[in-house]
Design a protein around this motif. Structure first.
Motif, PDB file in Angstrom:
ATOM      1  N   LEU A  35       0.875  -1.174   0.000  1.00  0.00           N
ATOM      2  CA  LEU A  35       0.000   0.000   0.000  1.00  0.00           C
ATOM      3  C   LEU A  35       0.912   1.223   0.000  1.00  0.00           C
ATOM      4  CD1 LEU A  35      -2.549  -0.991   2.810  1.00  0.00           C
ATOM      5  CD2 LEU A  35      -2.770  -1.353   0.356  1.00  0.00           C
ATOM      6  N   ASP A  38      -0.791   4.582   2.891  1.00  0.00           N
ATOM      7  CA  ASP A  38      -1.845   3.993   3.724  1.00  0.00           C
ATOM      8  C   ASP A  38      -2.924   5.013   4.082  1.00  0.00           C
ATOM      9  OD1 ASP A  38       0.599   4.755   5.524  1.00  0.00           O
ATOM     10  OD2 ASP A  38      -1.156   4.848   6.840  1.00  0.00           O
ATOM     11  N   GLU A  41      -5.379   5.123   1.265  1.00  0.00           N
ATOM     12  CA  GLU A  41      -6.131   3.863   1.263  1.00  0.00           C
ATOM     13  C   GLU A  41      -7.167   3.858   2.391  1.00  0.00           C
ATOM     14  OE1 GLU A  41      -5.636   0.833  -0.431  1.00  0.00           O
ATOM     15  OE2 GLU A  41      -4.024   1.505  -1.749  1.00  0.00           O
ATOM     16  N   ARG A  42      -6.736   4.375   3.542  1.00  0.00           N
ATOM     17  CA  ARG A  42      -7.627   4.389   4.704  1.00  0.00           C
ATOM     18  C   ARG A  42      -8.851   5.262   4.415  1.00  0.00           C
ATOM     19  NH1 ARG A  42      -3.755   5.489   8.015  1.00  0.00           N
ATOM     20  NH2 ARG A  42      -3.164   3.370   8.551  1.00  0.00           N
ATOM     21  N   LEU A 439       2.690  -0.301   9.433  1.00  0.00           N
ATOM     22  CA  LEU A 439       3.052  -0.539   8.032  1.00  0.00           C
ATOM     23  C   LEU A 439       4.386   0.144   7.757  1.00  0.00           C
ATOM     24  CD1 LEU A 439      -0.471   0.188   6.521  1.00  0.00           C
ATOM     25  CD2 LEU A 439       0.700  -2.024   6.491  1.00  0.00           C
ATOM     26  N   LEU A 453      -5.662  -0.641  10.168  1.00  0.00           N
ATOM     27  CA  LEU A 453      -5.294  -0.896   8.773  1.00  0.00           C
ATOM     28  C   LEU A 453      -6.424  -0.394   7.877  1.00  0.00           C
ATOM     29  CD1 LEU A 453      -3.672  -4.419   9.118  1.00  0.00           C
ATOM     30  CD2 LEU A 453      -2.576  -2.189   9.041  1.00  0.00           C
TER      31      LEU A 453
END
Ligand code: AMP
Length: 643
Positions: A35, A38, A41-42, A439, A453
């Motif tokens: 990723l 992150d 993405e979150r 991460l 995550l």
């Protein structure tokens, strides 16, 4: 209750607030992270969770596509509705059809140095043949198969063979005792038990078959017992069977074809039951389904563990635990990696063994437990320094809090050569993969697990469900179901619903946690009467129930005390029945009784005989008081004590 649970961890919360040190994630690891950002993405996952998970579902092969990503009627939640698939096809067939056919899927090393390599093609044959053997014995979709085997390839083959024919496997850790095994066989209603005759540990042969014989003796529901005899191979002389229903693991496969037609499974069909400890002393069969589970563990093998198909990945766990299911078997095999496993403990015959194997097999990524890191640390840094660990770029730890000292030691001495990273992650048997974790795209804060995550909606709340301020301890909850969460407790759906009742609308994990102002979460321990011994959950009720089965015991109370290596150790207080004389021999016999009943991990390291136990006026044993006494701490409000 919540206030007590939080205050028990206040010293740890204060210590974390003082420790601001970080370990910077190496740039090269961040650059190749699965990723790349992150945070983005979150946010994307939070804005449109279904789109996020639909995208993740593309990581696996479906026999029939799903019609709907999720359907909730909490606490009920379904994922990938209408989708059909088979987990073993994803872990094997889809690799066999590519250039990965002859690559090592599994490299197994025994404690005595025996070695076996299974290519994906070999795994296909062995799983297919055993799947056909099970079918021939009448095992089919939905039947339960109990697996009581140490960390041997045959155990993994059995799990995958069950998945292939749609049978539900329930692996019981081979260190568990007769009573624990029997209660799980009964609870699952297993038709078949597959076991090994022995395991090997610290140079000793550990008999497993006697526990199975004893457990199934009066169970007519068990139709077949299949015994994997270590050391015997196809063509060996036949052995005496205990009963008509007993078969040899290899003989039963004689004449069976290697091609085994996979059962078409609905996304929501159960894949396995895995028992864990709760607060009541009766086994708790956590049910995981096929589609959501496989999507989750495949995604996390890549996104959290950063495992790619070219990697050699070693998990020091065992198939008896959730880690073994998700990140020895299903996750890494689904992405086509090479899984390295070793039977035995990581410091026998010497502390060198782990590092020698890492060097020889070129291990890239490792999963281990904080207790194992502390054990390596106690042996010193000489052993890892002797070997070339320049491939070992990531070590992920879970199962219990990873203390900052152990974290820093592992960072310096285990991944230092590769300029890699040691990361923490939090999850549990009920949630089959990491929910919180660090991460490579952000810095490590030792003592803290990391951040939620992408895809996980986590909060820390008080007893009324209100989020607590940063820096204040509270209960860890999950506010939106995840595809890789349990769907029910086998045979006891009401018990499942209780996970969602403590804080309405949320899943309560049973843990106390705290978040810092930057969003890092530290998980401090349980909020219930469940202990965490070397990363394994043991209910105080389980140990007390076992002691209660001993003829000399009137009643008992079990508590956990801090242990430098195992995190926690068990202390039991026992009141004897009238007329029974106390003696050192009796104390030893009580411990032996628990060992044979539940297994070594649940055995009290200390057992004290007492004439009475502290109780409330309503008769409830106050373990908190015993613990405070042991630790020389203030026991708090004692107004409810009877005496
Ligand atoms: P199990 O289901 O046996 O894997 O145990 C899960 C429990 O272990 C959790 O509920 C936590 O209490 C504890 N646990 C797991 N991972 C961590 C971690 N990274 N930090 C702190 N506690 C953990």
């Amino acid at each position: 209750m919540v206030a007590d649970a939080v205050s028990a961890h206040q010293a740890a919360i204060d210590a974390l607030a003082r420790d601001e040190a970080i370990i910077a994630a190496p740039l090269w690891l961040a650059r190749q992270a699965y990723l790349p950002n992150d945070e983005i993405e979150r946010r994307q996952a939070a804005a449109d969770p279904d789109a996020f998970w639909a995208e993740r579902a593309r990581l696996i092969d479906w026999i029939q596509p799903f019609e709907q990503v999720s359907r909730f009627d909490l606490p009920r939640h379904e994922w990938f509705v209408g989708g059909k698939l088979n987990a073993s096809v994803n872990c094997i067939d889809r690799h066999v059809m590519t250039e990965r056919r002859l690559k090592a899927a599994l490299i197994w090393v025994g404690e005595n140095g025996d070695e076996q390599t299974y290519t994906y093609a070999r795994l296909y044959r062995e799983v297919g043949r055993f799947g056909n053997a099970l079918r021939k014995l009448g095992v089919g979709k939905g039947d339960r198969v109990v697996v009581y085997m140490p960390l041997v390839p045959e155990g993994i083959i059995t799990m995958l063979a069950c998945a292939r024919i749609g049978a539900i496997h329930s692996v019981i850790f081979a260190g568990m005792g007769t009573q624990a095994l029997k209660s799980r066989i009964v609870d699952s209603g297993a038709k078949v038990v597959v076991c090994s005759d022995v395991g090997y540990r610290r140079g000793k042969v550990i008999p497993l078959k006697p526990a199975v014989d004893e457990a199934v003796r009066d169970l007519t529901s068990v139709q077949h017992v299949i015994v994997h005899r270590r050391g015997s191979r196809p063509g060996d002389a036949p052995v005496e069977h205990e009963s008509e229903r007993e078969h040899d693991f290899y003989d039963v496969q004689d004449g069976r074809a290697i091609h085994c037609i996979p059962e078409v499974m609905d996304a929501e069909d159960p894949l396995f039951i895995l028992y864990t400890s709760g607060t009541t002393g009766t086994p708790k069969g956590v049910v995981h389904t096929t589609g959501g589970y496989l999507v989750g563990v495949t995604y996390l093998a890549r996104a959290f563990f950063q495992i790619g198909e070219r990697d050699v990945y070693w998990s020091t766990s065992d198939i008896g635990w959730i880690v073994g299911h998700s990140f020895i078997v299903y996750g890494p095999l689904s992405i086509g990696a090479t899984v390295f496993i070793r039977e035995g403990v990581p410091d026998y015959p010497s502390p060198d063994v782990t590092w020698e194997l890492c060097e020889r097999h070129g291990v890239d990524v490792m999963f281990t437990a904080p207790t194992t890191v502390r054990m390596w640390m106690s042996h010193g840094a000489t052993a890892p320094a002797k070997y070339d660990l320049s491939r070992l770029r990531l070590i992920a730890c879970a199962g219990e809090p990873l203390n900052p000292e152990a974290h820093r030691w592992a960072q310096a001495h285990l991944v230092g050569q590769a300029n890699g990273l040691v990361v923490d992650n939090w999850w549990q048997t009920e949630i089959a993969g990491p929910v919180l974790g660090t991460l490579p795209t952000f810095d490590v804060r030792p003592g803290k697990v990391g951040k939620p995550l992408p895809g996980a909606d986590v909060a820390i709340v008080d007893s009324s469900g209100q989020p607590v301020p940063d820096g204040v301890g509270g209960l860890l909850v999950i506010r939106r179901p995840l595809p890789y969460m349990l769907r029910t407790i086998w045979g006891d759906h009401a018990r499942y619903e209780r996970y969602w009742q403590a804080i309405p609308g949320c899943y309560s994990a049973g843990d106390v946690a705290v978040r810092d102002r930057d969003g890092y979460v530290a998980v401090l321990g349980r909020s219930d009467d469940v202990l965490n011994i070397a990363g394994h959950r043991i209910g105080t009720a389980d140990v007390e129930a076992s002691l209660g089965r001993h003829a000399a015991v009137a009643e008992s109370a079990v508590i956990g005390l801090p242990d430098p290596l195992k995190g926690e150790r068990i202390k039991a207080f026992v009141v004897l029945r009238v007329g029974i004389e106390a003696s050192p021999g009796l104390v030893a016999s009580l411990k032996d009784h628990v060992r044979s009943d539940l297994g070594a991990i649940a055995t009290p390291s200390e057992l004290e005989l007492r004439t009475s136990l502290p109780k409330t006026r309503s008769g409830k044993i106050v373990r908190r008081y015993l613990k405070a006494q042991e630790l020389g701490e203030d026991p708090g409000d004692l107004s409810t004590l009877a005496d």
